[in-house]
Enzyme design. Structure first.
Site, PDB file in Angstrom:
ATOM      1  N   ASP A 178       1.479   4.706   2.264  1.00 46.86           N
ATOM      2  CA  ASP A 178       1.164   5.319   3.557  1.00 46.86           C
ATOM      3  C   ASP A 178       1.527   6.797   3.506  1.00 46.86           C
ATOM      4  OD1 ASP A 178       0.572   2.750   5.118  1.00 46.86           O
ATOM      5  OD2 ASP A 178       2.566   2.348   4.309  1.00 46.86           O
ATOM      6  N   ASP A 200       0.839  -1.201   0.000  1.00 49.43           N
ATOM      7  CA  ASP A 200       0.000   0.000   0.000  1.00 49.43           C
ATOM      8  C   ASP A 200       0.870   1.246   0.000  1.00 49.43           C
ATOM      9  OD1 ASP A 200       1.082   0.223   2.515  1.00 49.43           O
ATOM     10  OD2 ASP A 200      -0.823   0.371   3.571  1.00 49.43           O
ATOM     11  N   ASP A 253      -3.273   4.557   2.693  1.00 56.82           N
ATOM     12  CA  ASP A 253      -3.600   4.931   4.071  1.00 56.82           C
ATOM     13  C   ASP A 253      -3.221   6.391   4.277  1.00 56.82           C
ATOM     14  OD1 ASP A 253      -4.450   2.415   4.754  1.00 56.82           O
ATOM     15  OD2 ASP A 253      -2.534   1.796   5.632  1.00 56.82           O
TER      16      ASP A 253
HETATM   17  N1  CTP Z   1       1.038   1.220  11.460  1.00 56.43           N
HETATM   18  C1  CTP Z   1       0.481   1.633  12.645  1.00 56.43           C
HETATM   19  N2  CTP Z   1      -0.842   1.410  12.887  1.00 56.43           N
HETATM   20  C2  CTP Z   1      -1.609   0.786  11.973  1.00 56.43           C
HETATM   21  C3  CTP Z   1      -1.066   0.369  10.763  1.00 56.43           C
HETATM   22  C4  CTP Z   1       0.278   0.595  10.529  1.00 56.43           C
HETATM   23  O1  CTP Z   1       1.187   2.205  13.452  1.00 56.43           O
HETATM   24  N3  CTP Z   1      -2.897   0.581  12.238  1.00 56.43           N
HETATM   25  C5  CTP Z   1       2.450   1.472  11.216  1.00 56.43           C
HETATM   26  C6  CTP Z   1       3.299   0.267  11.467  1.00 56.43           C
HETATM   27  O2  CTP Z   1       4.359   0.609  12.292  1.00 56.43           O
HETATM   28  C7  CTP Z   1       3.805  -0.098  10.105  1.00 56.43           C
HETATM   29  C8  CTP Z   1       3.653   1.145   9.280  1.00 56.43           C
HETATM   30  O3  CTP Z   1       2.629   1.900   9.904  1.00 56.43           O
HETATM   31  O4  CTP Z   1       5.158  -0.471  10.168  1.00 56.43           O
HETATM   32  C9  CTP Z   1       3.271   0.850   7.871  1.00 56.43           C
HETATM   33  O5  CTP Z   1       2.268  -0.143   7.863  1.00 56.43           O
HETATM   34  P1  CTP Z   1       1.998  -1.072   6.623  1.00 56.43           P
HETATM   35  O6  CTP Z   1       1.567  -0.264   5.465  1.00 56.43           O
HETATM   36  O7  CTP Z   1       1.060  -2.130   7.065  1.00 56.43           O
HETATM   37  O8  CTP Z   1       3.389  -1.800   6.385  1.00 56.43           O
HETATM   38  P2  CTP Z   1       4.638  -1.419   5.501  1.00 56.43           P
HETATM   39  O9  CTP Z   1       5.805  -1.592   6.375  1.00 56.43           O
HETATM   40  O10 CTP Z   1       4.461  -0.100   4.842  1.00 56.43           O
HETATM   41  O11 CTP Z   1       4.667  -2.585   4.448  1.00 56.43           O
HETATM   42  P3  CTP Z   1       4.150  -2.530   2.935  1.00 56.43           P
HETATM   43  O12 CTP Z   1       5.320  -2.004   2.178  1.00 56.43           O
HETATM   44  O13 CTP Z   1       3.824  -3.924   2.564  1.00 56.43           O
HETATM   45  O14 CTP Z   1       2.970  -1.630   2.899  1.00 56.43           O
HETATM   46 MN    MN Z   2       2.677   0.333   3.751  1.00 56.50          MN
HETATM   47 MN    MN Z   3      -0.408   0.883   5.503  1.00 56.54          MN
END
Ligand code: CTP
Ligand code: MN
Ligand code: MN
Length: 520
Positions: A332, A330, A435
């Site tokens: 962020d 995703d 997000d």
């Molecule tokens: N996070 C958080 N609370 C949430 C979701 C996520 O604090 N409800 C934080 C976590 O610390 C996470 C970061 O936001 O490490 C990013 O989350 P996520 O998008 O799920 O993971 P990524 O590390 O970005 O992995 P990807 O590249 O697959 O998106």
């Molecule tokens: Mn992410």
């Molecule tokens: Mn995320």
């Protein structure tokens, strides 16, 4: 990246052996060729070639050696060889004496002078686990370790991560954590594990992980891991949990009800939330990795909308992409405004506008549940929850892809969208999970740190704060004895403030490492 030329530890004496004096063109470079694996006749040939080119070559017993060249040996093998030869410069290896691969030698010979030493020329010396322990090089907390995206233990970490995932699918969070910690530890090792004994002094690797690592090292795979990967439950859980909005509990219930495929969900008229319906509808796109350039484009499109809604507000790409990953599941985005309080109401406006412009296929806004720092501190004391209370929006973004490529701005996207509608040509597009998180500026550094991840890094940073610093960290602030401290939180004054300042600097130093990071 080019490195500085090797620092000379000792200058060669003004007078060199008589047989070399006539030909030495580079007095600061004294080569030593390792005959191990090279053979004596090839060594003799290379020595004479080097001398003809004006290089000084001496034996391993010489104190003048600055460059050790070997062929087909690892750094450790060369060290062993030098030890056996009783080499006087062994202690200076890496600090003035370079261990080099033959590629440096051949390039130098063909250019007719010593080429600059680059990392690819250097032989890596894997410190032995015992030595590492002595030097405390492998830290227990992930936030103290450098965890590169590319590492030496892909097969081992994939096996351990499968076990972690399987444990998660069964709701065994303790086991999940143990396997994922072991994987994270392996990712941070600067040397390669070749035999099980290499793990002896490493923290975070439990008995079960050790067994699996040993199996993979010896047989190339682990029977247990392969069995899991083939199992119907694991495959179905993987399929279902990849649906946006579906967690382990729901997936597990569906599995128990006999559902196995996405078609089964439709055929059985399974009750789905709005989020899950959207997840299912865009399943294919959402399970295709998002590229860094797609993430940047979305960031830029959002930035434009944000600027229109609240001039001066900023959008920061965080999550995996901020850690240097080239793809992720995703995007962020962290939104803030330089004046605390100005960000209130921003998310609703931005989402509303993007929705009207056709950029959103699904969204759900969650209002901020942040009450006060005191409540936050209380909550942290009462539980170990890592959840923050920022206002956020989980969405599915419609990223238009037009014949000319991905649009670089919101207005261009809008224009292309309209043109496509007028001409009747269907534009292609991709659904991407995005997000959005909004933070007041005063909490921005903590939010940025908290949303950069990885989860292992975040978890260990909080554990480190708690156990080693007796402080509490979350995505809102750093707390010292229940009170906020640091640059950005509410100040408590005195020592705790400066303690917080120092600690924050430490955090930022740790985070700067993250940029070559982390798959952990
Ligand atoms: N996070 C958080 N609370 C949430 C979701 C996520 O604090 N409800 C934080 C976590 O610390 C996470 C970061 O936001 O490490 C990013 O989350 P996520 O998008 O799920 O993971 P990524 O590390 O970005 O992995 P990807 O590249 O697959 O998106
Ligand atoms: Mn992410
Ligand atoms: Mn995320």
């Amino acid at each position: 990246m080019a490195q500085l030329p090797v620092k000379k530890k000792r200058q060669p004496p003004a007078s060199l052996p008589a047989n070399l004096q006539h030909c030495v063109r580079f007095p600061g470079v004294v080569l030593c060729l390792v005959e191990k694996k090279m053979g004596l006749s090839r060594k003799a040939f290379l020595v004479s070639l080097a001398q003809r080119k004006g290089f000084c070559v001496e034996e391993a017993s010489s104190e003048r050696v600055t460059h050790v060249v070997s062929e087909n040996n690892s750094g450790n093998e060369v060290i062993e060889w030098l030890k056996r030869k009783g080499s006087p410069f062994l202690d200076a290896v890496g600090h003035g004496i370079a261990l080099l691969d033959l590629s440096w030698f051949t390039e130098s010979m063909s250019t007719g002078q010593p080429v600059e030493i680059e990392p690819r020329h250097r032989l890596q010396v894997a410190a032995h686990a015992k030595e590492l322990e002595g030097q405390c090089q492998v830290a227990t907390y992930a936030c103290q370790r450098r965890t590169p995206l590319e590492h030496n233990h892909q097969m081992l970490t994939e096996a351990l991560e499968t076990l972690a995932e399987e444990a998660h699918f069964w709701g065994s969070e303790g086991r999940c954590l143990a396997f994922s910690r072991a994987a994270s530890m392996l990712k941070s090792l600067p040397w390669t594990v070749r035999k099980i004994q290499d793990l002896n002094s490493l923290p975070c690797i439990g008995e079960h992980s050790r067994r699996v690592i040993q199996e993979v090292l010896e047989d190339g795979e682990s029977a247990e891991v392969e069995r899991i990967r083939r199992s119907e439950r694991y495959q179905t859980m993987k399929l279902f949990t990849k649906i946006f909005g579906v967690g382990v509990k729901t997936a597990s219930r569906w599995y128990q009800e006999g559902l196995r495929t996405l078609a089964d969900l439709q055929a059985h008229h399974t009750k789905l939330s709005k989020e899950q319906q959207a997840g299912l509808l865009y399943y294919e796109d959402l399970s295709t990795p998002v590229t860094f350039s797609e993430a940047e484009t979305i960031g830029q499109l959002v930035r434009e909308v944000v600027e229109q809604c609240l001039p001066g507000a900023s959008v920061t790409l965080t999550g995996g992409f901020r850690r240097g990953k080239q793809s992720g599941h995703d995007v962020d985005l962290l939104l803030t405004h330089p004046m605390d309080g100005q960000e209130v109401g921003l998310l609703g406006k931005v989402i509303g506008q993007m929705d009207r412009q056709g950029f959103l296929l699904y969204h759900s806004i969650h209002r901020s549940s942040f009450q006060s720092f005191e409540d936050e501190a209380q909550e942290i004391r009462d539980s170990t929850t890592a959840m923050d209370h920022f206002e956020r929006c989980f969405s599915i973004f419609r990223l238009g892809c037009f014949p000319g490529g991905i649009p670089r701005s919101a207005s261009e996207a809008q224009r292309l969208n309209n043109a496509v509608q007028v001409s009747g040509t269907p534009g292609s597009w991709k659904a991407v999970r995005v997000d959005f998180v909004v933070t007041p500026c005063s909490q921005f550094p903590f939010a940025l740190l908290g949303w950069t991840g990885s989860r292992n890094f975040e978890r260990d940073l909080r554990r480190f704060s708690k156990h080693e610093k007796k402080m509490v960290l979350n995505s809102h602030a750093l707390y010292d004895k229940g009170k906020v401290c640091g640059f950005w939180g509410r100040r408590t004054g005195g020592e705790s403030l400066w303690y917080g300042v120092g600690f924050l600097l430490m955090i930022y130093i740790s985070v700067s490492y993250v940029f070559c990071l982390f798959a952990c």
